[in-house]
Design a protein around this motif. Sequence first.
Motif, PDB file in Angstrom:
ATOM      1  N   TRP A 178       5.202   8.139   9.899  1.00 40.91           N
ATOM      2  CA  TRP A 178       5.246   7.649  11.283  1.00 40.91           C
ATOM      3  C   TRP A 178       3.862   7.681  11.938  1.00 40.91           C
ATOM      4  CZ3 TRP A 178      10.280  10.200  13.745  1.00 40.91           C
ATOM      5  CH2 TRP A 178      11.403   9.684  13.088  1.00 40.91           C
ATOM      6  N   LYS A 179       2.893   8.283  11.291  1.00 46.72           N
ATOM      7  CA  LYS A 179       1.528   8.433  11.845  1.00 46.72           C
ATOM      8  C   LYS A 179       1.599   9.021  13.263  1.00 46.72           C
ATOM      9  CE  LYS A 179       0.062   4.562   9.025  1.00 46.72           C
ATOM     10  NZ  LYS A 179      -1.004   3.647   8.699  1.00 46.72           N
ATOM     11  N   MET A 180       0.690   8.622  14.173  1.00 52.38           N
ATOM     12  CA  MET A 180       0.701   9.189  15.530  1.00 52.38           C
ATOM     13  C   MET A 180       1.496   8.265  16.455  1.00 52.38           C
ATOM     14  SD  MET A 180      -2.488  10.754  17.698  1.00 52.38           S
ATOM     15  CE  MET A 180      -3.011   9.230  18.473  1.00 52.38           C
TER      16      MET A 180
ATOM     17  N   GLY B 166      -5.154  13.507   2.054  1.00 52.01           N
ATOM     18  CA  GLY B 166      -6.157  12.504   1.693  1.00 52.01           C
ATOM     19  C   GLY B 166      -5.822  11.096   2.130  1.00 52.01           C
ATOM     20  N   HIS B 167      -4.978  10.959   3.160  1.00 48.27           N
ATOM     21  CA  HIS B 167      -4.731   9.602   3.670  1.00 48.27           C
ATOM     22  C   HIS B 167      -6.067   8.988   4.095  1.00 48.27           C
ATOM     23  CE1 HIS B 167      -3.283   6.283   6.073  1.00 48.27           C
ATOM     24  NE2 HIS B 167      -2.103   6.456   5.522  1.00 48.27           N
ATOM     25  N   SER B 168      -6.235   7.702   3.865  1.00 48.19           N
ATOM     26  CA  SER B 168      -7.540   7.080   4.151  1.00 48.19           C
ATOM     27  C   SER B 168      -7.906   7.193   5.627  1.00 48.19           C
ATOM     28  CB  SER B 168      -7.548   5.616   3.704  1.00 48.19           C
ATOM     29  OG  SER B 168      -6.531   4.909   4.362  1.00 48.19           O
TER      30      SER B 168
ATOM     31  N   TYR C 195      -0.869   5.330  -4.230  1.00 48.00           N
ATOM     32  CA  TYR C 195      -1.980   4.370  -4.290  1.00 48.00           C
ATOM     33  C   TYR C 195      -1.893   3.483  -3.049  1.00 48.00           C
ATOM     34  CZ  TYR C 195      -4.658   0.213  -5.308  1.00 48.00           C
ATOM     35  OH  TYR C 195      -5.538  -0.836  -5.197  1.00 48.00           O
ATOM     36  N   GLU C 196      -2.912   3.579  -2.191  1.00 50.91           N
ATOM     37  CA  GLU C 196      -2.911   2.845  -0.932  1.00 50.91           C
ATOM     38  C   GLU C 196      -4.246   2.128  -0.740  1.00 50.91           C
ATOM     39  OE1 GLU C 196       0.153   4.537   1.937  1.00 50.91           O
ATOM     40  OE2 GLU C 196      -1.693   5.617   2.313  1.00 50.91           O
ATOM     41  N   PRO C 197      -4.343   0.892  -1.232  1.00 50.73           N
ATOM     42  CA  PRO C 197      -5.598   0.167  -1.028  1.00 50.73           C
ATOM     43  C   PRO C 197      -5.907   0.056   0.479  1.00 50.73           C
ATOM     44  CG  PRO C 197      -3.850  -1.295  -1.881  1.00 50.73           C
ATOM     45  CD  PRO C 197      -3.322   0.094  -1.919  1.00 50.73           C
TER      46      PRO C 197
ATOM     47  N   TRP D 135      -7.665  -1.901   2.191  1.00 52.76           N
ATOM     48  CA  TRP D 135      -7.601  -3.262   2.732  1.00 52.76           C
ATOM     49  C   TRP D 135      -6.167  -3.713   2.989  1.00 52.76           C
ATOM     50  CZ3 TRP D 135      -5.036  -6.075  -0.982  1.00 52.76           C
ATOM     51  CH2 TRP D 135      -5.111  -5.587  -2.296  1.00 52.76           C
ATOM     52  N   ALA D 136      -5.195  -2.949   2.521  1.00 51.76           N
ATOM     53  CA  ALA D 136      -3.789  -3.333   2.720  1.00 51.76           C
ATOM     54  C   ALA D 136      -3.107  -2.489   3.793  1.00 51.76           C
ATOM     55  CB  ALA D 136      -3.028  -3.202   1.404  1.00 51.76           C
ATOM     56  N   ILE D 137      -3.737  -1.399   4.216  1.00 47.55           N
ATOM     57  CA  ILE D 137      -3.059  -0.489   5.152  1.00 47.55           C
ATOM     58  C   ILE D 137      -3.102  -1.048   6.572  1.00 47.55           C
ATOM     59  CG2 ILE D 137      -3.096   1.805   6.198  1.00 47.55           C
ATOM     60  CD1 ILE D 137      -3.980   2.939   3.598  1.00 47.55           C
ATOM     61  N   GLY D 138      -1.913  -1.317   7.087  1.00 49.14           N
ATOM     62  CA  GLY D 138      -1.778  -1.778   8.469  1.00 49.14           C
ATOM     63  C   GLY D 138      -2.363  -3.157   8.725  1.00 49.14           C
ATOM     64  N   THR D 139      -2.683  -3.886   7.669  1.00 49.72           N
ATOM     65  CA  THR D 139      -3.341  -5.191   7.828  1.00 49.72           C
ATOM     66  C   THR D 139      -2.377  -6.352   7.644  1.00 49.72           C
ATOM     67  OG1 THR D 139      -3.870  -5.226   5.472  1.00 49.72           O
ATOM     68  CG2 THR D 139      -5.554  -4.316   6.947  1.00 49.72           C
TER      69      THR D 139
ATOM     70  N   GLY E 260       1.463   2.123  -1.301  1.00 47.82           N
ATOM     71  CA  GLY E 260       1.438   2.038   0.162  1.00 47.82           C
ATOM     72  C   GLY E 260       0.421   1.015   0.612  1.00 47.82           C
ATOM     73  N   GLY E 261       0.757   0.284   1.661  1.00 46.70           N
ATOM     74  CA  GLY E 261      -0.158  -0.725   2.203  1.00 46.70           C
ATOM     75  C   GLY E 261       0.618  -1.979   2.540  1.00 46.70           C
ATOM     76  N   SER E 262       1.067  -2.050   3.828  1.00 47.43           N
ATOM     77  CA  SER E 262       1.822  -3.214   4.316  1.00 47.43           C
ATOM     78  C   SER E 262       3.051  -3.528   3.468  1.00 47.43           C
ATOM     79  CB  SER E 262       0.903  -4.436   4.444  1.00 47.43           C
ATOM     80  OG  SER E 262      -0.106  -4.181   5.399  1.00 47.43           O
ATOM     81  N   CYS E 263       3.654  -2.494   2.948  1.00 49.43           N
ATOM     82  CA  CYS E 263       4.927  -2.681   2.236  1.00 49.43           C
ATOM     83  C   CYS E 263       5.994  -2.846   3.322  1.00 49.43           C
ATOM     84  CB  CYS E 263       5.202  -1.447   1.380  1.00 49.43           C
ATOM     85  SG  CYS E 263       6.707  -1.580   0.422  1.00 49.43           S
TER      86      CYS E 263
ATOM     87  N   GLY F 215       7.595   3.913  -2.364  1.00 50.22           N
ATOM     88  CA  GLY F 215       6.524   3.551  -1.437  1.00 50.22           C
ATOM     89  C   GLY F 215       6.253   4.600  -0.379  1.00 50.22           C
ATOM     90  N   LEU F 216       5.009   4.587   0.088  1.00 46.18           N
ATOM     91  CA  LEU F 216       4.629   5.322   1.297  1.00 46.18           C
ATOM     92  C   LEU F 216       4.521   4.229   2.363  1.00 46.18           C
ATOM     93  CD1 LEU F 216       3.789   7.880   2.775  1.00 46.18           C
ATOM     94  CD2 LEU F 216       1.498   7.652   1.846  1.00 46.18           C
ATOM     95  N   ILE F 217       5.401   4.302   3.337  1.00 43.57           N
ATOM     96  CA  ILE F 217       5.584   3.186   4.270  1.00 43.57           C
ATOM     97  C   ILE F 217       5.083   3.595   5.654  1.00 43.57           C
ATOM     98  CG2 ILE F 217       7.271   1.493   5.130  1.00 43.57           C
ATOM     99  CD1 ILE F 217       7.231   1.769   2.013  1.00 43.57           C
ATOM    100  N   GLY F 218       4.151   2.839   6.209  1.00 45.79           N
ATOM    101  CA  GLY F 218       3.629   3.121   7.547  1.00 45.79           C
ATOM    102  C   GLY F 218       4.413   2.348   8.589  1.00 45.79           C
ATOM    103  N   GLY F 219       3.830   1.248   9.055  1.00 44.44           N
ATOM    104  CA  GLY F 219       4.405   0.455  10.153  1.00 44.44           C
ATOM    105  C   GLY F 219       5.897   0.181  10.029  1.00 44.44           C
ATOM    106  N   ALA F 220       6.330  -0.230   8.845  1.00 45.87           N
ATOM    107  CA  ALA F 220       7.735  -0.626   8.682  1.00 45.87           C
ATOM    108  C   ALA F 220       8.695   0.565   8.745  1.00 45.87           C
ATOM    109  CB  ALA F 220       7.923  -1.378   7.360  1.00 45.87           C
TER     110      ALA F 220
HETATM  111  C1  PEP Z   1       0.112   4.137   5.383  1.00 47.76           C
HETATM  112  O1  PEP Z   1      -0.642   4.319   6.320  1.00 47.76           O
HETATM  113  O2  PEP Z   1       0.380   5.065   4.597  1.00 47.76           O
HETATM  114  C2  PEP Z   1       0.663   2.796   5.218  1.00 47.76           C
HETATM  115  C3  PEP Z   1       1.095   2.462   4.048  1.00 47.76           C
HETATM  116  O3  PEP Z   1       0.636   2.015   6.331  1.00 47.76           O
HETATM  117  P1  PEP Z   1       1.240   0.515   6.464  1.00 47.76           P
HETATM  118  O4  PEP Z   1       2.550   0.496   5.718  1.00 47.76           O
HETATM  119  O5  PEP Z   1       1.405   0.310   7.928  1.00 47.76           O
HETATM  120  O6  PEP Z   1       0.243  -0.400   5.843  1.00 47.76           O
END
Ligand code: PEP
Length: 257
Positions: A10-12, A98-100, A170-172, A174-178, A215-218, A235-240
């Motif tokens: 859920w981040k912040m 170690g989250h980016s 594995y969270e590229p 360039w894919a995180i939150g983009t 992880g990364g915009s999944c 997956g490690l899921i952020g926004g969704a």
């Molecule tokens: C994350 O920050 O771990 C992540 C995967 O974010 P998002 O799904 O929003 O790209």
Amino acid sequence: MSIKLIAGNWKMNTSLEEANQLIDEIIKNLEDGDLSAEKKVAIIPPFPFIDLVLNKIKTIPNFYVGAQDCSPFDNGAYTGDVSAKMLKSLGVEYCIIGHSERRLHHQETNLTLSEKVEQALNNDIRPIFCCGENLEIREANQHIEFILKQLYDGLFFLPKEKIVKTIIAYEPIWAIGTGKTATSQQAQEMHAAIRNEISKNYGAEIGTYFTILYGGSCNAKNAAELFACPDVDGGLIGGASLNAADFLKIIKSLPKK
Ligand code: PEP
């Protein structure tokens, strides 16, 4: 076969009221078969809401709570830090390390990350160790080399009995939150390289059973294709993960392998 995991970071985000609503909505719509001993789910809320979420999910089998970070220190005069020991006393199962976003905004070095990994493991918390390259590194075709170095620096110093308790995400960058997801080919290539390196260092059995998340915009639309890759274990899921309906669709996208 590796254990599958969907972890919602859920981040912040969320207020107390929003956190309450979100977790209630997720629980209400879980169906039989969504979770099992081979298919686990974790919610990783901000620190202040860990206890709230834990109390709601604690009687649901294979449903866990994680933390977004932990201190590299045991305890003492470290204002603002949260120790792995405190997290364990609440009942936390996983900890992202170690989250980016932490590497970037908090200048976390590989040494600090390895100390956090040790803290988590010493307190019986399973680290979800994040690695990921930026676009420049990918375009220079140095992504595999770069990720393996991150893993050697932050994780592969662990002995066998400890590495088996860890998870890699594995969270590229360039894919995180983009909104720009890795293709399934890109994800599979990297996950296979990571698994291969684990097998090389720790043996084929540990490599086969190791859980490696993408992880990364999944999202609800692309999850099924990513999870169908043989070396992607969830997956490690952020926004969704902030939308209950989307998060549930992602959980249901895990193939019944
Ligand atoms: C994350 O920050 O771990 C992540 C995967 O974010 P998002 O799904 O929003 O790209």
